[in-house]
Design a protein around this motif. Structure first.
Motif, PDB file in Angstrom:
ATOM      1  N   SER A  20       0.827  -1.194   0.000  1.00 19.27           N
ATOM      2  CA  SER A  20       0.000   0.000   0.000  1.00 19.27           C
ATOM      3  C   SER A  20       0.863   1.245   0.000  1.00 19.27           C
ATOM      4  O   SER A  20       2.011   1.216   0.441  1.00 19.27           O
ATOM      5  N   ASP A  21       0.306   2.343  -0.520  1.00 23.82           N
ATOM      6  CA  ASP A  21       1.007   3.628  -0.443  1.00 23.82           C
ATOM      7  C   ASP A  21       0.519   4.443   0.745  1.00 23.82           C
ATOM      8  O   ASP A  21       0.802   5.628   0.871  1.00 23.82           O
ATOM      9  N   ILE A  22      -0.199   3.772   1.658  1.00 21.50           N
ATOM     10  CA  ILE A  22      -0.701   4.413   2.867  1.00 21.50           C
ATOM     11  C   ILE A  22       0.297   4.227   4.001  1.00 21.50           C
ATOM     12  O   ILE A  22       0.930   3.170   4.108  1.00 21.50           O
ATOM     13  N   THR A  23       0.437   5.236   4.834  1.00 21.25           N
ATOM     14  CA  THR A  23       1.237   5.125   6.056  1.00 21.25           C
ATOM     15  C   THR A  23       0.293   4.912   7.230  1.00 21.25           C
ATOM     16  O   THR A  23      -0.626   5.708   7.448  1.00 21.25           O
ATOM     17  N   TYR A  24       0.491   3.833   7.954  1.00 18.16           N
ATOM     18  CA  TYR A  24      -0.356   3.532   9.107  1.00 18.16           C
ATOM     19  C   TYR A  24       0.348   3.937  10.402  1.00 18.16           C
ATOM     20  O   TYR A  24       1.568   3.915  10.497  1.00 18.16           O
ATOM     21  N   GLY A  25      -0.466   4.285  11.404  1.00 24.72           N
ATOM     22  CA  GLY A  25       0.059   4.659  12.702  1.00 24.72           C
ATOM     23  C   GLY A  25      -0.462   3.753  13.795  1.00 24.72           C
ATOM     24  O   GLY A  25      -0.972   2.662  13.538  1.00 24.72           O
ATOM     25  N   VAL A  26      -0.343   4.216  15.024  1.00 27.93           N
ATOM     26  CA  VAL A  26      -0.719   3.437  16.198  1.00 27.93           C
ATOM     27  C   VAL A  26      -2.173   2.990  16.121  1.00 27.93           C
ATOM     28  O   VAL A  26      -3.047   3.717  15.651  1.00 27.93           O
ATOM     29  N   ALA A  27      -2.440   1.769  16.614  1.00 24.32           N
ATOM     30  CA  ALA A  27      -3.785   1.212  16.671  1.00 24.32           C
ATOM     31  C   ALA A  27      -4.149   0.891  18.115  1.00 24.32           C
ATOM     32  O   ALA A  27      -3.288   0.533  18.919  1.00 24.32           O
ATOM     33  N   SER A  28      -5.430   1.004  18.457  1.00 27.41           N
ATOM     34  CA  SER A  28      -5.886   0.791  19.829  1.00 27.41           C
ATOM     35  C   SER A  28      -7.256   0.127  19.829  1.00 27.41           C
ATOM     36  O   SER A  28      -8.172   0.589  19.144  1.00 27.41           O
ATOM     37  N   TYR A  29      -7.379  -0.964  20.598  1.00 31.04           N
ATOM     38  CA  TYR A  29      -8.675  -1.628  20.728  1.00 31.04           C
ATOM     39  C   TYR A  29      -9.671  -0.750  21.473  1.00 31.04           C
ATOM     40  O   TYR A  29      -9.311   0.016  22.373  1.00 31.04           O
ATOM     41  N   SER A  30     -10.946  -0.887  21.119  1.00 30.94           N
ATOM     42  CA  SER A  30     -12.013  -0.284  21.909  1.00 30.94           C
ATOM     43  C   SER A  30     -12.126  -1.038  23.227  1.00 30.94           C
ATOM     44  O   SER A  30     -11.744  -2.203  23.326  1.00 30.94           O
ATOM     45  N   PRO A  31     -12.643  -0.402  24.276  1.00 27.32           N
ATOM     46  CA  PRO A  31     -12.752  -1.077  25.570  1.00 27.32           C
ATOM     47  C   PRO A  31     -13.557  -2.376  25.537  1.00 27.32           C
ATOM     48  O   PRO A  31     -13.295  -3.275  26.336  1.00 27.32           O
ATOM     49  N   ASP A  32     -14.529  -2.492  24.625  1.00 28.38           N
ATOM     50  CA  ASP A  32     -15.293  -3.738  24.559  1.00 28.38           C
ATOM     51  C   ASP A  32     -14.695  -4.753  23.597  1.00 28.38           C
ATOM     52  O   ASP A  32     -15.211  -5.860  23.446  1.00 28.38           O
ATOM     53  N   GLY A  33     -13.595  -4.393  22.928  1.00 30.97           N
ATOM     54  CA  GLY A  33     -12.872  -5.336  22.083  1.00 30.97           C
ATOM     55  C   GLY A  33     -13.451  -5.581  20.710  1.00 30.97           C
ATOM     56  O   GLY A  33     -12.921  -6.395  19.951  1.00 30.97           O
ATOM     57  N   THR A  34     -14.514  -4.887  20.338  1.00 29.41           N
ATOM     58  CA  THR A  34     -15.153  -5.154  19.054  1.00 29.41           C
ATOM     59  C   THR A  34     -14.589  -4.321  17.913  1.00 29.41           C
ATOM     60  O   THR A  34     -14.859  -4.617  16.750  1.00 29.41           O
ATOM     61  N   ALA A  35     -13.822  -3.279  18.228  1.00 25.72           N
ATOM     62  CA  ALA A  35     -13.340  -2.371  17.189  1.00 25.72           C
ATOM     63  C   ALA A  35     -11.922  -1.917  17.513  1.00 25.72           C
ATOM     64  O   ALA A  35     -11.415  -2.124  18.618  1.00 25.72           O
ATOM     65  N   ILE A  36     -11.292  -1.296  16.521  1.00 30.98           N
ATOM     66  CA  ILE A  36      -9.929  -0.789  16.655  1.00 30.98           C
ATOM     67  C   ILE A  36      -9.889   0.618  16.077  1.00 30.98           C
ATOM     68  O   ILE A  36     -10.377   0.856  14.964  1.00 30.98           O
ATOM     69  N   ALA A  37      -9.311   1.555  16.817  1.00 33.13           N
ATOM     70  CA  ALA A  37      -9.034   2.896  16.299  1.00 33.13           C
ATOM     71  C   ALA A  37      -7.602   2.925  15.803  1.00 33.13           C
ATOM     72  O   ALA A  37      -6.721   2.290  16.391  1.00 33.13           O
ATOM     73  N   PHE A  38      -7.360   3.647  14.717  1.00 39.41           N
ATOM     74  CA  PHE A  38      -6.001   3.710  14.179  1.00 39.41           C
ATOM     75  C   PHE A  38      -5.826   4.988  13.379  1.00 39.41           C
ATOM     76  O   PHE A  38      -6.799   5.677  13.051  1.00 39.41           O
ATOM     77  N   ALA A  39      -4.580   5.302  13.088  1.00 46.34           N
ATOM     78  CA  ALA A  39      -4.251   6.465  12.275  1.00 46.34           C
ATOM     79  C   ALA A  39      -3.722   5.995  10.929  1.00 46.34           C
ATOM     80  O   ALA A  39      -3.031   4.973  10.848  1.00 46.34           O
ATOM     81  N   GLN A  40      -4.058   6.732   9.889  1.00 49.35           N
ATOM     82  CA  GLN A  40      -3.473   6.446   8.587  1.00 49.35           C
ATOM     83  C   GLN A  40      -3.382   7.733   7.793  1.00 49.35           C
ATOM     84  O   GLN A  40      -4.144   8.683   8.012  1.00 49.35           O
ATOM     85  N   ALA A  41      -2.405   7.774   6.888  1.00 45.86           N
ATOM     86  CA  ALA A  41      -2.189   8.946   6.047  1.00 45.86           C
ATOM     87  C   ALA A  41      -1.958   8.496   4.618  1.00 45.86           C
ATOM     88  O   ALA A  41      -1.213   7.535   4.378  1.00 45.86           O
ATOM     89  N   PRO A  42      -2.569   9.161   3.652  1.00 44.94           N
ATOM     90  CA  PRO A  42      -2.292   8.843   2.246  1.00 44.94           C
ATOM     91  C   PRO A  42      -0.911   9.342   1.863  1.00 44.94           C
ATOM     92  O   PRO A  42      -0.271  10.097   2.606  1.00 44.94           O
ATOM     93  N   ALA A  43      -0.444   8.923   0.730  1.00 44.89           N
ATOM     94  CA  ALA A  43       0.857   9.395   0.256  1.00 44.89           C
ATOM     95  C   ALA A  43       0.859  10.912   0.187  1.00 44.89           C
ATOM     96  O   ALA A  43      -0.070  11.534  -0.349  1.00 44.89           O
ATOM     97  N   ASP A  44       1.869  11.530   0.790  1.00 44.11           N
ATOM     98  CA  ASP A  44       2.040  12.980   0.790  1.00 44.11           C
ATOM     99  C   ASP A  44       0.885  13.711   1.490  1.00 44.11           C
ATOM    100  O   ASP A  44       0.660  14.895   1.241  1.00 44.11           O
ATOM    101  N   GLY A  45       0.191  13.005   2.377  1.00 42.76           N
ATOM    102  CA  GLY A  45      -0.905  13.636   3.108  1.00 42.76           C
ATOM    103  C   GLY A  45      -0.685  13.555   4.603  1.00 42.76           C
ATOM    104  O   GLY A  45       0.294  12.981   5.083  1.00 42.76           O
ATOM    105  N   THR A  46      -1.588  14.176   5.358  1.00 43.22           N
ATOM    106  CA  THR A  46      -1.497  14.136   6.813  1.00 43.22           C
ATOM    107  C   THR A  46      -2.427  13.063   7.357  1.00 43.22           C
ATOM    108  O   THR A  46      -3.422  12.697   6.730  1.00 43.22           O
ATOM    109  N   SER A  47      -2.109  12.573   8.545  1.00 44.17           N
ATOM    110  CA  SER A  47      -2.845  11.452   9.110  1.00 44.17           C
ATOM    111  C   SER A  47      -4.172  11.894   9.716  1.00 44.17           C
ATOM    112  O   SER A  47      -4.303  12.996  10.236  1.00 44.17           O
ATOM    113  N   GLU A  48      -5.142  10.991   9.684  1.00 39.35           N
ATOM    114  CA  GLU A  48      -6.441  11.149  10.316  1.00 39.35           C
ATOM    115  C   GLU A  48      -6.746   9.881  11.098  1.00 39.35           C
ATOM    116  O   GLU A  48      -6.080   8.845  10.926  1.00 39.35           O
ATOM    117  N   LEU A  49      -7.756   9.945  11.940  1.00 31.39           N
ATOM    118  CA  LEU A  49      -8.168   8.790  12.723  1.00 31.39           C
ATOM    119  C   LEU A  49      -9.279   8.030  12.024  1.00 31.39           C
ATOM    120  O   LEU A  49     -10.184   8.628  11.412  1.00 31.39           O
TER     121      LEU A  49
END
Length: 407
Positions: free
Chosen positions: A345-374
């Motif tokens: 992928s040309d995406i840059t991924y960042g830190v990931a974190s489970y939700s407290p109930d374990g059903t989902a994951i929050a993470f950061a990603q940025a497109p090529a030459d772009g800034t990261s979002e959640l």
């Protein structure tokens, strides 16, 4: 999103689609020797004074290597990428996601923000001075307190705590203020709450700086009470091999018995300029490498609430912001490495974190030459949804807690 799993063979990870299989039984490590070394504060000891054999008898080398790579061993057994048993989600409520956000174009100033998982409610929690970075947010288990580190201005790197709404911010006293003698270039960063809320694990670096690589001499994990007392050193990875790398980003297992952390080797480390995740018992015994060096796992990993998996991010060689990594999970025994994000992928991924109930994951990603979002996704990597849309701010390092929106 296509769900993929990773089989590690030789030195290069390759992606394979597999059908679900029964999970392997988690290996239980034998009892280790108790930690012989304690905090160097006030005792007059200097780094390197304590023989490695007296501190970490289980680990014969400064960077212990399993006899067989965990994923390679599973390949021989034919179960790499096997699904774990479906966990029973804990009853913890999903609350706010805390993240680091840059406040200026030059990325010299950053604050901690909170956001709801749907992105509708977003709030700045910390108020750093100009050219100061607040980073590495961590919610307390009960959601009442936020820990983070602050670097810049008058702070070389110190741990702070604040109420869930950002009020009552205060700095924890550093170990140097408590009487430590090894304080050259000393920083204390990347705090992580224990499950019972009674301790904070953190990274401590200190010593001289290599003029060529700018690598600091020593780096290891410590734990401390939230009031800044009863500090203790947990790891001794750089004790006998100064300038060999940086130990950072601890995260506790849900039962409080282990910590996973990142070890990034320097140009003089073994292997040089690489990354891997390690596990260590809370008393400092049982140190072992969790991920293969070639996977280049780094930054803060995070345990699923039921303790069955650890989610982590990988980074290709080169610049920290280079695209090509991904988000993976692994069992705590090193088996069943699974890719949650598609690659290459040309995406840059960042830190990931489970939700407290374990059903989902929050993470950061940025497109090529772009800034990261959640973003969020389901725990199996499906259902990706964007949370933030703040171009140029660089939202990253999410930590999903139980704190609820205020007012």
């Amino acid at each position: 999103m296509t769900r993929t799993r990773t089989r590690l063979s030789g030195t290069t990870p390759t992606i394979h689609r597999t059908t679900p299989a029964k999970a392997r039984t988690r290996h239980r490590a034998g009892a280790g020797l108790l930690l012989a070394g304690t905090l160097l504060t006030g005792c007059g000891a200097q780094p390197g004074d304590i023989p490695l054999s007296e501190i970490r008898a289980e680990s014969p080398t400064p960077t212990p290597t399993p006899a067989v790579e965990p994923a390679v061993a599973d390949a021989a057994a034919g179960v790499v990428g096997a699904d774990a048993a479906t966990p029973t989600a804990p009853s913890a409520p999903n609350g706010l996601i805390a993240a680091r956000v840059y406040l200026d174009q030059d990325r010299l100033t950053s604050a901690i923000f909170s956001v709801t998982a749907d992105g509708r409610t977003r709030r700045q929690l910390t108020q750093p001075a100009d050219r100061t970075r607040d980073d590495h947010p961590a919610w307390s288990p009960d959601g009442t307190t936020l820990a983070f580190d602050r670097t810049g201005g008058d702070s070389p790197g110190r741990i702070w705590t604040a109420s869930a709404d950002g009020q009552n911010a205060r700095q924890l006293g550093s170990l140097c203020e408590a009487g430590a003698t090894d304080c050259l270039n000393e920083t204390e960063t990347t705090p992580a709450w224990s499950p019972d809320g009674k301790q904070l694990a953190f990274t401590r670096t200190w010593g001289s700086s290599d003029p060529t690589t700018e690598q600091i001499q020593y780096s290891d994990l410590y734990v401390i009470a939230p009031d800044g007392t009863t500090a203790q050193r947990i790891t001794f990875l750089t004790n006998d091999t100064p300038y060999s790398g940086t130990v950072t980003d601890p995260a506790w297992s849900p039962d409080g018995k282990q910590l996973v952390f990142s070890y990034r080797t320097s140009a003089t480390g073994q292997p040089a300029d690489s990354r891997a995740l390690y596990l260590v018992n809370a008393d400092g015994t049982g140190l072992r490498r969790l991920t293969p060096w070639e996977l280049r796992a780094g930054d803060r990993a995070n345990w699923s609430p039921d303790g069955s998996r650890i989610v982590f991010t990988t980074y290709p060689a080169g610049s920290d912001n280079a695209p090509g990594g991904g988000i993976y999970t692994v069992h705590p025994d090193g088996t069943a490495v699974e890719a949650l994000t598609p690659g290459p992928s040309d995406i840059t991924y960042g830190v990931a974190s489970y939700s407290p109930d374990g059903t989902a994951i929050a993470f950061a990603q940025a497109p090529a030459d772009g800034t990261s979002e959640l973003y969020t996704m389901r725990a199996d990597g499906s259902g990706v949804a964007r949370v933030t849309d703040t171009p140029g701010r660089g939202e990253s390092r999410p930590n999903w807690g139980t704190a609820q929106p205020q007012g």
